[in-house]
Design an enzyme around this catalytic site. Structure first.
Site, PDB file in Angstrom:
ATOM      1  N   SER A 141       0.861  -1.187   0.000  1.00  0.00           N
ATOM      2  CA  SER A 141       0.000   0.000   0.000  1.00  0.00           C
ATOM      3  C   SER A 141       0.895   1.235   0.000  1.00  0.00           C
ATOM      4  CB  SER A 141      -0.864   0.011   1.269  1.00  0.00           C
ATOM      5  OG  SER A 141      -1.572   1.232   1.376  1.00  0.00           O
ATOM      6  N   TYR A 154      -1.641  -0.661  10.859  1.00  0.00           N
ATOM      7  CA  TYR A 154      -1.799  -1.008   9.440  1.00  0.00           C
ATOM      8  C   TYR A 154      -0.577  -0.558   8.643  1.00  0.00           C
ATOM      9  CZ  TYR A 154      -3.782  -1.159   4.708  1.00  0.00           C
ATOM     10  OH  TYR A 154      -3.998  -1.402   3.368  1.00  0.00           O
TER      11      TYR A 154
HETATM   12  N1  LIG Z   1      -8.886  -0.409  -0.693  1.00  0.00           N
HETATM   13  C1  LIG Z   1      -7.827   0.386  -0.655  1.00  0.00           C
HETATM   14  O1  LIG Z   1      -7.938   1.619  -0.769  1.00  0.00           O
HETATM   15  C2  LIG Z   1      -6.447  -0.197  -0.496  1.00  0.00           C
HETATM   16  C3  LIG Z   1      -5.362   0.673  -0.577  1.00  0.00           C
HETATM   17  C4  LIG Z   1      -4.084   0.165  -0.440  1.00  0.00           C
HETATM   18  C5  LIG Z   1      -3.885  -1.184  -0.237  1.00  0.00           C
HETATM   19  N2  LIG Z   1      -4.965  -2.028  -0.160  1.00  0.00           N
HETATM   20  C6  LIG Z   1      -4.677  -3.455   0.040  1.00  0.00           C
HETATM   21  O2  LIG Z   1      -5.348  -4.194  -0.954  1.00  0.00           O
HETATM   22  C7  LIG Z   1      -5.667  -5.492  -0.440  1.00  0.00           C
HETATM   23  C8  LIG Z   1      -7.153  -5.757  -0.609  1.00  0.00           C
HETATM   24  O3  LIG Z   1      -7.885  -4.759   0.071  1.00  0.00           O
HETATM   25  P1  LIG Z   1      -9.429  -4.499  -0.222  1.00  0.00           P
HETATM   26  O4  LIG Z   1      -9.630  -3.046  -0.110  1.00  0.00           O
HETATM   27  O5  LIG Z   1      -9.817  -5.218  -1.455  1.00  0.00           O
HETATM   28  O6  LIG Z   1     -10.078  -5.177   1.091  1.00  0.00           O
HETATM   29  P2  LIG Z   1     -11.318  -6.163   1.273  1.00  0.00           P
HETATM   30  O7  LIG Z   1     -11.645  -6.140   2.726  1.00  0.00           O
HETATM   31  O8  LIG Z   1     -12.378  -5.841   0.297  1.00  0.00           O
HETATM   32  O9  LIG Z   1     -10.679  -7.575   0.910  1.00  0.00           O
HETATM   33  C9  LIG Z   1      -9.765  -8.201   1.771  1.00  0.00           C
HETATM   34  C10 LIG Z   1     -10.001  -9.698   1.717  1.00  0.00           C
HETATM   35  O10 LIG Z   1      -9.061 -10.339   2.598  1.00  0.00           O
HETATM   36  C11 LIG Z   1      -9.766 -11.379   3.277  1.00  0.00           C
HETATM   37  N3  LIG Z   1      -9.089 -11.756   4.515  1.00  0.00           N
HETATM   38  C12 LIG Z   1      -9.000 -11.048   5.670  1.00  0.00           C
HETATM   39  N4  LIG Z   1      -8.356 -11.751   6.614  1.00  0.00           N
HETATM   40  C13 LIG Z   1      -8.019 -12.932   6.048  1.00  0.00           C
HETATM   41  C14 LIG Z   1      -7.322 -14.071   6.499  1.00  0.00           C
HETATM   42  N5  LIG Z   1      -6.856 -14.158   7.764  1.00  0.00           N
HETATM   43  N6  LIG Z   1      -7.130 -15.104   5.642  1.00  0.00           N
HETATM   44  C15 LIG Z   1      -7.614 -15.040   4.394  1.00  0.00           C
HETATM   45  N7  LIG Z   1      -8.271 -13.992   3.888  1.00  0.00           N
HETATM   46  C16 LIG Z   1      -8.477 -12.941   4.711  1.00  0.00           C
HETATM   47  C17 LIG Z   1     -11.147 -10.798   3.520  1.00  0.00           C
HETATM   48  O11 LIG Z   1     -12.097 -11.810   3.833  1.00  0.00           O
HETATM   49  C18 LIG Z   1     -11.414 -10.096   2.206  1.00  0.00           C
HETATM   50  O12 LIG Z   1     -12.020 -10.956   1.268  1.00  0.00           O
HETATM   51  C19 LIG Z   1      -5.209  -5.487   1.016  1.00  0.00           C
HETATM   52  O13 LIG Z   1      -3.915  -6.055   1.093  1.00  0.00           O
HETATM   53  C20 LIG Z   1      -5.151  -4.013   1.356  1.00  0.00           C
HETATM   54  O14 LIG Z   1      -4.279  -3.747   2.414  1.00  0.00           O
HETATM   55  C21 LIG Z   1      -6.235  -1.562  -0.283  1.00  0.00           C
END
Ligand SMILES: NC(=O)c1ccc[n+]([C@@H]2O[C@H](COP(=O)([O-])OP(=O)(O)OC[C@H]3O[C@@H](n4cnc5c(N)ncnc54)[C@H](O)[C@@H]3O)[C@@H](O)[C@H]2O)c1
Length: 254
Positions: A141, A154
């Site tokens: 991120s 985080y």
């Molecule tokens: N949305 C944003 O703005 C953003 C920005 C930067 C980075 N990210 C990163 O992108 C990735 C996805 O984020 P997102 O926004 O799609 O989130 P999201 O919550 O929509 O998806 C995350 C997924 O991870 C799964 N998960 C959580 N704990 C788990 C575990 N112990 N074992 C297996 N699966 C597990 C959840 O069930 C979910 O399906 C993450 O790594 C997040 O840190 C997101």
């Protein structure tokens, strides 16, 4: 068909960016194993991929539990005969100031976001070595290299993902395994929506503020991150390893 016949494990594929990665990878010919704790969301991703003619299975997995990761990788290899690509997307979102973060939150955020990625890498390694190489894409991120107010656990975990990526890239290069990470900025996903609710903010105002932080004056779409992961996972990135690919509409370039 840039991933034709490649077998890809995508953790966190039940939602948001992980689901978009599954859809884009399947469109490019990958055979998918989706590993997530969310069975309903995971099965929905499988349904979507199959509806478009793609190949996918769901394996319920908590990536912070090594025995479950080991079983998931074994099941993937048994189903498809190989593992060529790993996308470490699963993450939990634990925020707060250092004095407010509990012991449980610290262990959870590092257990899933960092150690969970390491477990997945450890258990795909024998299969990638057997295949003569592989590609690993960790989802980090912009929070891995900037400070944000009251984001301590985080952001610390995402900084660790960036270093995990560099160190793995060095150690695994002799095995022809490339390791890179993607650093998304503000992307609209269910996690973003949960965070807005957690902060008790008005939706329009929250999104406008997030959009305003980028040169493009908008938030990103999960598919815009998925295309970055696609490049890093594909043979087109054959000389790219140990690097972060920032996808944030310019937010951190100023
Ligand atoms: N949305 C944003 O703005 C953003 C920005 C930067 C980075 N990210 C990163 O992108 C990735 C996805 O984020 P997102 O926004 O799609 O989130 P999201 O919550 O929509 O998806 C995350 C997924 O991870 C799964 N998960 C959580 N704990 C788990 C575990 N112990 N074992 C297996 N699966 C597990 C959840 O069930 C979910 O399906 C993450 O790594 C997040 O840190 C997101």
């Amino acid at each position: 068909m840039r991933l034709k016949d490649k077998v890809a494990i995508v953790t966190g594929g039940a939602s948001g960016i992980g689901r978009a990665i599954c859809e884009v990878f399947a469109e490019e010919g990958a055979r998918l194993a989706i590993a997530d704790i969310d069975t309903q969301g995971g099965e929905e991703t499988v349904r979507r991929v199959r509806a478009e003619g793609g190949e996918a299975i769901f394996i319920e997995t908590d990536v912070s539990r090594e025995v479950e990761v080991e079983a998931m990788v074994t099941q993937t290899a048994a189903a498809y005969g190989a593992v060529n690509i790993l996308v470490n997307d699963a993450a939990v979102f634990e925020f707060g100031k250092v004095e407010d973060v509990t012991d449980e939150q610290w262990h959870r955020v590092f257990g899933v976001n960092v150690v969970g990625q390491a477990y997945c890498v450890k258990h795909v390694l024998p299969h990638m070595k057997a295949a003569g190489g592989g590609a690993i894409v960790n989802i980090a991120s912009v929070s891995g290299f900037i400070a944000q107010p009251a984001f301590v656990p985080y952001n610390a975990s995402k900084g660790a993902v960036m270093q995990l990526t560099r160190c793995l890239a060095l150690d695994l290069a002799p095995d022809n395994i490339r390791v890179n990470c993607v650093c998304p900025g503000a992307i609209l996903t269910p996690a973003t929506e949960r965070h807005r609710q957690f902060e008790g903010r008005d939706r329009e105002e929250f999104l406008a503020e997030a959009a305003n932080g980028s040169f493009m004056k908008r938030v990103g779409d999960p598919r815009e991150v998925a295309y970055g992961a696609l490049f890093l996972a594909s043979d087109e990135a054959s000389f790219v390893t140990g690097t972060p690919l920032v996808i944030d509409g310019g937010a951190t370039a100023q």
